[in-house]
Write a protein that holds these residues in place. Sequence first.
Motif, mmCIF file in Angstrom:
data_model
loop_
_atom_site.group_PDB
_atom_site.id
_atom_site.type_symbol
_atom_site.label_atom_id
_atom_site.label_comp_id
_atom_site.label_asym_id
_atom_site.label_seq_id
_atom_site.Cartn_x
_atom_site.Cartn_y
_atom_site.Cartn_z
ATOM 1 N N LEU B 129 0.852 -1.183 0.000
ATOM 2 C CA LEU B 129 0.000 0.000 0.000
ATOM 3 C C LEU B 129 0.893 1.240 0.000
ATOM 4 O O LEU B 129 1.746 1.392 0.870
ATOM 5 C CB LEU B 129 -0.893 -0.035 1.244
ATOM 6 C CG LEU B 129 -2.006 0.992 1.362
ATOM 7 C CD1 LEU B 129 -2.992 0.891 0.205
ATOM 8 C CD2 LEU B 129 -2.749 0.806 2.681
ATOM 9 N N LEU B 146 2.366 0.678 3.730
ATOM 10 C CA LEU B 146 1.734 1.402 4.829
ATOM 11 C C LEU B 146 0.874 0.510 5.710
ATOM 12 O O LEU B 146 0.113 1.014 6.517
ATOM 13 C CB LEU B 146 0.894 2.546 4.261
ATOM 14 C CG LEU B 146 1.708 3.563 3.467
ATOM 15 C CD1 LEU B 146 0.803 4.625 2.899
ATOM 16 C CD2 LEU B 146 2.776 4.186 4.348
ATOM 17 N N GLY B 147 1.003 -0.798 5.548
ATOM 18 C CA GLY B 147 0.271 -1.671 6.452
ATOM 19 C C GLY B 147 -0.252 -2.947 5.827
ATOM 20 O O GLY B 147 -0.917 -3.733 6.491
ATOM 21 N N ALA B 148 0.044 -3.185 4.553
ATOM 22 C CA ALA B 148 -0.449 -4.415 3.924
ATOM 23 C C ALA B 148 0.330 -5.633 4.412
ATOM 24 O O ALA B 148 -0.222 -6.720 4.494
ATOM 25 C CB ALA B 148 -0.363 -4.299 2.409
ATOM 26 N N THR B 150 2.707 -6.878 7.566
ATOM 27 C CA THR B 150 3.257 -6.574 8.889
ATOM 28 C C THR B 150 4.755 -6.870 8.952
ATOM 29 O O THR B 150 5.519 -6.108 9.529
ATOM 30 C CB THR B 150 2.527 -7.384 9.974
ATOM 31 O OG1 THR B 150 1.124 -7.159 9.819
ATOM 32 C CG2 THR B 150 2.954 -6.971 11.353
ATOM 33 N N GLU B 151 5.154 -7.981 8.349
ATOM 34 C CA GLU B 151 6.585 -8.305 8.334
ATOM 35 C C GLU B 151 7.061 -8.504 6.895
ATOM 36 O O GLU B 151 6.335 -9.070 6.079
ATOM 37 C CB GLU B 151 6.849 -9.548 9.187
ATOM 38 C CG GLU B 151 6.884 -9.186 10.667
ATOM 39 C CD GLU B 151 6.673 -10.372 11.592
ATOM 40 O OE1 GLU B 151 7.617 -10.731 12.316
ATOM 41 O OE2 GLU B 151 5.566 -10.929 11.606
ATOM 42 N N LEU B 182 13.605 3.287 5.051
ATOM 43 C CA LEU B 182 13.365 3.882 6.364
ATOM 44 C C LEU B 182 14.111 3.069 7.428
ATOM 45 O O LEU B 182 13.980 1.847 7.489
ATOM 46 C CB LEU B 182 11.866 3.888 6.668
ATOM 47 C CG LEU B 182 11.422 4.590 7.947
ATOM 48 C CD1 LEU B 182 11.703 6.091 7.873
ATOM 49 C CD2 LEU B 182 9.928 4.362 8.208
ATOM 50 N N GLY B 233 5.392 -2.879 6.353
ATOM 51 C CA GLY B 233 4.066 -2.327 6.614
ATOM 52 C C GLY B 233 3.849 -1.898 8.050
ATOM 53 O O GLY B 233 3.076 -0.978 8.313
ATOM 54 N N PHE B 234 4.527 -2.525 8.990
ATOM 55 C CA PHE B 234 4.356 -2.139 10.392
ATOM 56 C C PHE B 234 4.968 -0.754 10.628
ATOM 57 O O PHE B 234 4.287 0.172 11.059
ATOM 58 C CB PHE B 234 4.992 -3.184 11.321
ATOM 59 C CG PHE B 234 4.594 -3.018 12.756
ATOM 60 C CD1 PHE B 234 3.477 -3.653 13.258
ATOM 61 C CD2 PHE B 234 5.337 -2.201 13.602
ATOM 62 C CE1 PHE B 234 3.088 -3.487 14.585
ATOM 63 C CE2 PHE B 234 4.962 -2.024 14.927
ATOM 64 C CZ PHE B 234 3.840 -2.672 15.415
ATOM 65 N N SER B 235 6.239 -0.609 10.271
ATOM 66 C CA SER B 235 6.931 0.672 10.492
ATOM 67 C C SER B 235 6.302 1.779 9.652
ATOM 68 O O SER B 235 6.208 2.926 10.091
ATOM 69 C CB SER B 235 8.406 0.553 10.114
ATOM 70 O OG SER B 235 8.996 -0.513 10.794
ATOM 71 N N ASN B 237 3.209 2.064 8.669
ATOM 72 C CA ASN B 237 1.939 2.472 9.257
ATOM 73 C C ASN B 237 2.182 3.341 10.487
ATOM 74 O O ASN B 237 1.519 4.360 10.691
ATOM 75 C CB ASN B 237 1.148 1.204 9.630
ATOM 76 C CG ASN B 237 -0.292 1.499 9.952
ATOM 77 O OD1 ASN B 237 -0.577 2.018 11.017
ATOM 78 N ND2 ASN B 237 -1.200 1.187 9.036
ATOM 79 N N ILE B 238 3.159 2.945 11.303
ATOM 80 C CA ILE B 238 3.524 3.736 12.495
ATOM 81 C C ILE B 238 3.987 5.130 12.059
ATOM 82 O O ILE B 238 3.538 6.148 12.603
ATOM 83 C CB ILE B 238 4.665 3.040 13.288
ATOM 84 C CG1 ILE B 238 4.225 1.680 13.829
ATOM 85 C CG2 ILE B 238 5.209 3.950 14.386
ATOM 86 C CD1 ILE B 238 3.421 1.696 15.080
ATOM 87 N N ALA B 239 4.860 5.188 11.062
ATOM 88 C CA ALA B 239 5.405 6.483 10.625
ATOM 89 C C ALA B 239 4.296 7.376 10.063
ATOM 90 O O ALA B 239 4.189 8.552 10.419
ATOM 91 C CB ALA B 239 6.499 6.272 9.577
#
Lengths: 370, 370
Positions: B129, B146-148, B150-151, B182, B233-235, B237-239
């Motif tokens: 995403l 952006l979150g699709a 997680t790892e 990132l 996707g985890f980082s 989404n957090i960012a």
Amino acid sequence: MTLPRIAVDAMGGDEGVQTMISGAALARRRHDKFKFLLVGDEPRIKAALDAHPQMRGASEILHCDDVVSGDEKPTAALRRAKTTSMGLAVNAVKQGHAGAAVSAGNTGALMAMSKLSLRTIKGIDRPALAALMPSLGENDVIMLDLGANTECDARNLVQFAIMGAAYSRIVTGREAPRVRLLNIGTEETKGTEQLQEATQRLRAATGLALSFDGFIEADKINRGFCDVVVTDGFSGNIALKAIEGAARFVTDLLRNAFTSSLRSKIGFLVSRPATELLKHHLDPNNHNGAVFLGLNGVVVKSHGSANATGVANAVTVAARLLEEDLTHRISADLAELGETRLRSSARANAAGKVDREAEAEADTSEGQGA
Amino acid sequence: MTLPRIAVDAMGGDEGVQTMISGAALARRRHDKFKFLLVGDEPRIKAALDAHPQMRGASEILHCDDVVSGDEKPTAALRRAKTTSMGLAVNAVKQGHAGAAVSAGNTGALMAMSKLSLRTIKGIDRPALAALMPSLGENDVIMLDLGANTECDARNLVQFAIMGAAYSRIVTGREAPRVRLLNIGTEETKGTEQLQEATQRLRAATGLALSFDGFIEADKINRGFCDVVVTDGFSGNIALKAIEGAARFVTDLLRNAFTSSLRSKIGFLVSRPATELLKHHLDPNNHNGAVFLGLNGVVVKSHGSANATGVANAVTVAARLLEEDLTHRISADLAELGETRLRSSARANAAGKVDREAEAEADTSEGQGA
């Protein structure tokens, strides 16, 4: 009580000896019981003290020539733990010559030296870096870990929750600070295995001096919904820096907007008290002083570019954690956890754990909300 | 060329059918060649079209009763892919009845349905995403995932870099968009194994239509230093959420500051054009439209709370990616990577890889700068 001394690494940081000494002197003007062990180049420290005669009376100097540089690898710095100002400041805490150490130097090196010299508290596997952040709530919010541990398991996260809550009780006065785990959604099935396991453990534990409220997303960190945000060091570092960067981005845009026309310039001048208030609220110096939690001793990291006000805040954080005896508080909470763990693991085994895990996996592998 | 139709899930989103239809109509007023397949409850869509007669002429309605709800699990939604407005909009792309689908519904469900129905492009293991974010540079910056997912492993990250660069070339017109990973520091030894391996692969690859510039920290995302920020996707989404939250936090503080006194209220009124400019720049509606990259077809996610302007932007993003044939661009770049991989893996084996890894491990386990 007599407050133990604070060891200050006078050489770390980008702003030099004078800023470190002026910062410590400023903290001392606020609380005149503070006493210092100033570690670094004696002639330069003495020169800096000339401007602060009262501070001179409250300080002892520990001379050394060697300094850890900003871009040095932690492994390299560790070899000079006995000769550098940073290493000697941390060692003074270990030897009992000071109660806390403050340094504005290389974060990785400070972490490595502190861990090796002070060791972790019994019951803590890894120390974590915690900082106070501004919020729209009544008090600052504490976030940890901010980069000490790139990868964390559920056990680490639970320990971070306990350490963060102990710190928050000191800052907020709340009996049971509201703790949340940082995640990419608030549903129980969101995020990594580690987060889901940590949630189970925190929900099962009773008797902890904290209130665990589940997950929080990164856009809610500053809303005042919780007192402690727990995360692994990678995500925490990303979140912290993303917030700092976005705050600067908005204020840069605002500055551009205000200088875009004569009218807006006038508006800016008229509303200056308001924008100064904003500036004050966002100034990182007013939230300076990240703490390494979980060690046998207090170590505070001042930001490398902090000014004297920032250094004074970092010194004040160190003094406060000493006064409130943070280290013993964490130990007491861990003892409490040890007792509840026996109860909670019995309960977790009884519950139908497998079903829930299978369901969680199916959902997270398919996609996460943005 | 004739632009294929855009399928709009008229039922998704918090703002209802009218907002989706008004948004599509607004996009059509800007580009009158757009044609639509509107999927959802026919009476409500017809009622919404009453206000947009020209749009009516450019639209076909595909009726259905079923809707995916916002808090529904992707697994549950998937079972109703053939009956829901979201599922039918995506299916229209698969069947060739539309060139792209736009939905403001449940992100996880949209991802799951798109992946199952459209499948990933040959050479892409997982879709990602991606969204445009404002920057201080000349153009918007694209961040993904952006979150699709997680790892993510190194291979995923390299694929994301290629997909993000293909998207950025369309947006910026640059031949070789500047891509960064990132991370929590810019030194080569910082971060996870996956990041270090992805760096090696991207440095070794030649002939890619991108310029790989190493790591970027989260506080620099919006500075305009790069065109594409690649992350798991985890980082990501957090960012993304941390940035959104911090921007809102600062504007909330600003509002409080401006209303704190009569003087600041006057200042606010005088400088209103400036603050309106800021508001415009930060309004998420002006950056609405996240894209699922890596699928055999274009699927765009509009934010659940987007207004008509936001929906219009999401529709315009979909149309632009169709016109510029994003899917084929990504395929072409992947073919290029296939050729360079043979060359680069031979080179990596020749280099003394073991030494570097051991050193990296020693450093990252000790502590990371905050």
